[in-house]
Design a protein around this motif. Structure first.
Motif, PDB file in Angstrom:
ATOM      1  N   PHE A  91       0.834  -1.199   0.000  1.00 29.54           N
ATOM      2  CA  PHE A  91       0.000   0.000   0.000  1.00 29.54           C
ATOM      3  C   PHE A  91       0.871   1.253   0.000  1.00 29.54           C
ATOM      4  CE2 PHE A  91       1.019  -0.439   4.451  1.00 29.54           C
ATOM      5  CZ  PHE A  91       1.059   0.859   4.939  1.00 29.54           C
ATOM      6  N   GLU A  92       0.277   2.336  -0.481  1.00 27.50           N
ATOM      7  CA  GLU A  92       0.867   3.670  -0.403  1.00 27.50           C
ATOM      8  C   GLU A  92      -0.186   4.632   0.115  1.00 27.50           C
ATOM      9  OE1 GLU A  92       2.658   5.185  -3.934  1.00 27.50           O
ATOM     10  OE2 GLU A  92       4.242   3.658  -3.999  1.00 27.50           O
ATOM     11  N   MET A  93       0.287   5.735   0.703  1.00 25.89           N
ATOM     12  CA  MET A  93      -0.619   6.777   1.177  1.00 25.89           C
ATOM     13  C   MET A  93       0.171   8.028   1.489  1.00 25.89           C
ATOM     14  SD  MET A  93      -1.421   5.706   5.152  1.00 25.89           S
ATOM     15  CE  MET A  93      -2.450   7.170   5.396  1.00 25.89           C
ATOM     16  N   LEU A  94      -0.531   9.119   1.757  1.00 23.60           N
ATOM     17  CA  LEU A  94       0.108  10.344   2.212  1.00 23.60           C
ATOM     18  C   LEU A  94       0.501  10.220   3.679  1.00 23.60           C
ATOM     19  CD1 LEU A  94      -2.204  13.137   0.714  1.00 23.60           C
ATOM     20  CD2 LEU A  94       0.025  12.371  -0.165  1.00 23.60           C
ATOM     21  N   ILE A  95       1.583  10.913   4.038  1.00 23.28           N
ATOM     22  CA  ILE A  95       1.981  11.051   5.428  1.00 23.28           C
ATOM     23  C   ILE A  95       2.380  12.509   5.632  1.00 23.28           C
ATOM     24  CG2 ILE A  95       4.361  10.327   4.921  1.00 23.28           C
ATOM     25  CD1 ILE A  95       4.529   9.202   7.768  1.00 23.28           C
ATOM     26  N   PRO A  96       1.929  13.150   6.708  1.00 26.62           N
ATOM     27  CA  PRO A  96       2.326  14.545   6.943  1.00 26.62           C
ATOM     28  C   PRO A  96       3.842  14.673   7.037  1.00 26.62           C
ATOM     29  CG  PRO A  96       0.488  13.948   8.367  1.00 26.62           C
ATOM     30  CD  PRO A  96       0.963  12.683   7.724  1.00 26.62           C
ATOM     31  N   GLU A  97       4.357  15.833   6.662  1.00 32.76           N
ATOM     32  CA  GLU A  97       5.794  16.023   6.639  1.00 32.76           C
ATOM     33  C   GLU A  97       6.426  15.897   8.021  1.00 32.76           C
ATOM     34  OE1 GLU A  97       6.585  19.883   5.104  1.00 32.76           O
ATOM     35  OE2 GLU A  97       5.563  20.933   6.739  1.00 32.76           O
ATOM     36  N   ASN A  98       5.621  16.055   9.086  1.00 33.86           N
ATOM     37  CA  ASN A  98       6.136  15.862  10.439  1.00 33.86           C
ATOM     38  C   ASN A  98       5.655  14.543  11.042  1.00 33.86           C
ATOM     39  OD1 ASN A  98       3.469  16.773  10.694  1.00 33.86           O
ATOM     40  ND2 ASN A  98       3.841  17.710  12.690  1.00 33.86           N
ATOM     41  N   GLY A  99       5.210  13.626  10.187  1.00 33.37           N
ATOM     42  CA  GLY A  99       4.803  12.303  10.652  1.00 33.37           C
ATOM     43  C   GLY A  99       6.019  11.433  10.938  1.00 33.37           C
ATOM     44  N   ILE A 100       5.995  10.727  12.059  1.00 34.53           N
ATOM     45  CA  ILE A 100       7.090   9.850  12.448  1.00 34.53           C
ATOM     46  C   ILE A 100       6.557   8.435  12.637  1.00 34.53           C
ATOM     47  CG2 ILE A 100       8.802   9.325  14.232  1.00 34.53           C
ATOM     48  CD1 ILE A 100       9.528  11.747  12.591  1.00 34.53           C
ATOM     49  N   ILE A 124      -6.640   8.829  15.506  1.00 31.43           N
ATOM     50  CA  ILE A 124      -7.008   9.379  16.800  1.00 31.43           C
ATOM     51  C   ILE A 124      -6.458  10.801  16.912  1.00 31.43           C
ATOM     52  CG2 ILE A 124      -6.900   9.111  19.310  1.00 31.43           C
ATOM     53  CD1 ILE A 124      -6.177   6.174  18.850  1.00 31.43           C
ATOM     54  N   ALA A 125      -7.318  11.746  17.249  1.00 31.72           N
ATOM     55  CA  ALA A 125      -6.904  13.124  17.509  1.00 31.72           C
ATOM     56  C   ALA A 125      -7.115  13.397  18.991  1.00 31.72           C
ATOM     57  CB  ALA A 125      -7.712  14.102  16.661  1.00 31.72           C
ATOM     58  N   VAL A 126      -6.040  13.765  19.692  1.00 30.24           N
ATOM     59  CA  VAL A 126      -6.082  13.930  21.137  1.00 30.24           C
ATOM     60  C   VAL A 126      -5.677  15.349  21.503  1.00 30.24           C
ATOM     61  CG1 VAL A 126      -5.224  13.073  23.352  1.00 30.24           C
ATOM     62  CG2 VAL A 126      -5.430  11.510  21.412  1.00 30.24           C
ATOM     63  N   CYS A 127      -6.459  15.986  22.356  1.00 30.49           N
ATOM     64  CA  CYS A 127      -6.091  17.293  22.899  1.00 30.49           C
ATOM     65  C   CYS A 127      -5.081  17.117  24.024  1.00 30.49           C
ATOM     66  CB  CYS A 127      -7.329  18.013  23.455  1.00 30.49           C
ATOM     67  SG  CYS A 127      -8.146  19.075  22.260  1.00 30.49           S
ATOM     68  N   LEU A 172     -15.363  17.960  15.312  1.00 29.23           N
ATOM     69  CA  LEU A 172     -15.504  16.683  14.625  1.00 29.23           C
ATOM     70  C   LEU A 172     -15.361  16.854  13.125  1.00 29.23           C
ATOM     71  CD1 LEU A 172     -16.158  13.670  14.770  1.00 29.23           C
ATOM     72  CD2 LEU A 172     -18.580  14.261  14.644  1.00 29.23           C
ATOM     73  N   GLU A 173     -15.954  17.928  12.592  1.00 31.20           N
ATOM     74  CA  GLU A 173     -15.896  18.133  11.143  1.00 31.20           C
ATOM     75  C   GLU A 173     -14.471  18.432  10.674  1.00 31.20           C
ATOM     76  OE1 GLU A 173     -18.034  19.584  13.175  1.00 31.20           O
ATOM     77  OE2 GLU A 173     -19.891  18.552  12.593  1.00 31.20           O
ATOM     78  N   GLU A 174     -13.770  19.309  11.389  1.00 27.46           N
ATOM     79  CA  GLU A 174     -12.421  19.679  10.970  1.00 27.46           C
ATOM     80  C   GLU A 174     -11.448  18.507  11.102  1.00 27.46           C
ATOM     81  OE1 GLU A 174     -11.255  23.076  13.204  1.00 27.46           O
ATOM     82  OE2 GLU A 174     -12.745  24.410  12.281  1.00 27.46           O
ATOM     83  N   GLU A 175     -11.527  17.777  12.213  1.00 25.16           N
ATOM     84  CA  GLU A 175     -10.619  16.645  12.393  1.00 25.16           C
ATOM     85  C   GLU A 175     -10.949  15.524  11.410  1.00 25.16           C
ATOM     86  OE1 GLU A 175      -8.158  17.188  14.033  1.00 25.16           O
ATOM     87  OE2 GLU A 175      -8.676  18.689  15.512  1.00 25.16           O
ATOM     88  N   ALA A 176     -12.233  15.349  11.105  1.00 22.85           N
ATOM     89  CA  ALA A 176     -12.626  14.326  10.135  1.00 22.85           C
ATOM     90  C   ALA A 176     -12.069  14.633   8.753  1.00 22.85           C
ATOM     91  CB  ALA A 176     -14.142  14.198  10.087  1.00 22.85           C
ATOM     92  N   GLU A 177     -11.944  15.920   8.425  1.00 22.10           N
ATOM     93  CA  GLU A 177     -11.359  16.291   7.129  1.00 22.10           C
ATOM     94  C   GLU A 177      -9.925  15.790   7.025  1.00 22.10           C
ATOM     95  OE1 GLU A 177     -11.657  20.435   6.375  1.00 22.10           O
ATOM     96  OE2 GLU A 177     -13.853  20.449   6.282  1.00 22.10           O
ATOM     97  N   ILE A 178      -9.155  15.939   8.112  1.00 23.00           N
ATOM     98  CA  ILE A 178      -7.775  15.441   8.113  1.00 23.00           C
ATOM     99  C   ILE A 178      -7.765  13.923   8.005  1.00 23.00           C
ATOM    100  CG2 ILE A 178      -5.607  15.357   9.404  1.00 23.00           C
ATOM    101  CD1 ILE A 178      -6.485  17.907  10.851  1.00 23.00           C
ATOM    102  N   ALA A 179      -8.624  13.273   8.802  1.00 20.41           N
ATOM    103  CA  ALA A 179      -8.687  11.814   8.798  1.00 20.41           C
ATOM    104  C   ALA A 179      -9.058  11.285   7.416  1.00 20.41           C
ATOM    105  CB  ALA A 179      -9.695  11.332   9.839  1.00 20.41           C
ATOM    106  N   GLU A 180     -10.034  11.916   6.777  1.00 16.11           N
ATOM    107  CA  GLU A 180     -10.484  11.446   5.469  1.00 16.11           C
ATOM    108  C   GLU A 180      -9.463  11.741   4.377  1.00 16.11           C
ATOM    109  OE1 GLU A 180     -14.336  13.109   4.859  1.00 16.11           O
ATOM    110  OE2 GLU A 180     -15.333  11.629   6.178  1.00 16.11           O
ATOM    111  N   LYS A 181      -8.751  12.843   4.496  1.00 18.08           N
ATOM    112  CA  LYS A 181      -7.708  13.139   3.508  1.00 18.08           C
ATOM    113  C   LYS A 181      -6.676  12.015   3.481  1.00 18.08           C
ATOM    114  CE  LYS A 181      -4.208  16.554   2.174  1.00 18.08           C
ATOM    115  NZ  LYS A 181      -4.737  16.783   0.814  1.00 18.08           N
ATOM    116  N   LEU A 182      -6.246  11.583   4.674  1.00 16.99           N
ATOM    117  CA  LEU A 182      -5.275  10.497   4.753  1.00 16.99           C
ATOM    118  C   LEU A 182      -5.898   9.179   4.297  1.00 16.99           C
ATOM    119  CD1 LEU A 182      -3.535  11.329   8.161  1.00 16.99           C
ATOM    120  CD2 LEU A 182      -2.684  11.797   5.858  1.00 16.99           C
ATOM    121  N   MET A 183      -7.118   8.906   4.728  1.00 13.14           N
ATOM    122  CA  MET A 183      -7.769   7.642   4.365  1.00 13.14           C
ATOM    123  C   MET A 183      -7.958   7.518   2.858  1.00 13.14           C
ATOM    124  SD  MET A 183     -11.548   6.219   5.450  1.00 13.14           S
ATOM    125  CE  MET A 183     -12.392   7.352   4.306  1.00 13.14           C
TER     126      MET A 183
END
Length: 245
Positions: free
Chosen positions: A98-107, A213-216, A226-237
């Motif tokens: 598989f391939e996918m996007l990863i944020p530039e600061n993803g570790i 998972i998005a944690v404060c 929920l809407e804003e974090e879901a946008e990030i989650a769906e972009k990656l998915m």
């Protein structure tokens, strides 16, 4: 659900702590042996210094700097293309499944990466939003082969694992059948968003599960939408592609 959230949050905290250690960013703490020491007047802290120090501690989750994927020895071996779009790289699993996007600061955690019998692979990566004091954890479990007759069993077990008792939403994209949902809750640190999905290839017996998972980490200074974090989650998915082997 609360029990799962506590365990997930602990996993994220431990994961980030491991990444920090791997990048040699932690500074050693000075030990005090209980003996009185004479302080140099020039190093004595003023109230202004203490305020500045506290402000610095409040910034970010673990520290004030991002760890970049291209600078991390383990993570950069997964990258197949950098800067495919602003803020993102393209990564590929070690089984070339598989391939996918990863944020530039993803570790990607070397401690939690696993390959089983050259047929299944687990990849976990984390990234931060220091400005908004948020922490993100993404877990992928890739299967190069699965029995189509067991698809519903996979979906049911997955719901139990993520602590969800509702029904999946269904979508199709990139030659995949996607079963996904999300919910939000709170733990001792603040709001938590969980977004999860199971993706099945329409043409081959390949599948991959996805958990976001998005944690404060900033208490009252951190808010979740929920809407804003879901946008990030769906972009990656929706960036996930299952590859021919």
């Amino acid at each position: 659900m609360k029990k799962w959230l506590s365990l997930s949050t602990l996993c994220v905290v431990l994961l980030i702590g491991g990444c920090n250690t791997g990048n040699d960013q932690q500074e050693p703490k000075e030990e005090v042996n209980g003996e009185d020491t004479q302080e140099d007047p020039s190093t004595e802290q003023t109230p202004e210094d203490e305020d500045a120090e506290q402000e610095g501690e409040d910034e970010g989750v673990q520290n004030n700097e991002d760890f970049l994927a291209v600078e991390d020895e383990f993570t950069k071996d997964f990258l197949v293309e950098t800067e495919v779009e602003p803020g993102f790289h393209q990564m590929r699993g070690k089984l070339d499944g598989f391939e996918m996007l990863i944020p530039e600061n993803g570790i990607i955690s070397d401690l939690l990466h696993d390959i089983e019998n050259d047929k299944a692979e687990t990849v976990i990566f984390t990234f931060n939003n220091h400005l908004e004091k948020k922490q993100y954890n993404v877990k992928l479990m890739y299967q190069s082969q699965y029995s189509g007759d067991w698809k519903q069993n996979y979906l049911n077990v997955f719901k139990d694992e993520v602590g969800f008792d509702g029904e999946y939403e269904y979508a199709e994209a990139n030659g995949l059948e996607i079963y996904h949902e999300s919910y939000e809750d709170e733990d001792e640190y603040g709001p938590v968003l969980k977004y999860f999905s199971y993706l099945f290839s329409k043409h081959r017996n390949q599948a991959i599960s996805y958990e976001f998972i998005a944690v404060c980490q900033g208490g009252e200074d951190c808010t979740q939408s929920l809407e804003e974090e879901a946008e990030i989650a769906e972009k990656l998915m929706y960036s996930i592609r299952l590859l021919d082997q």
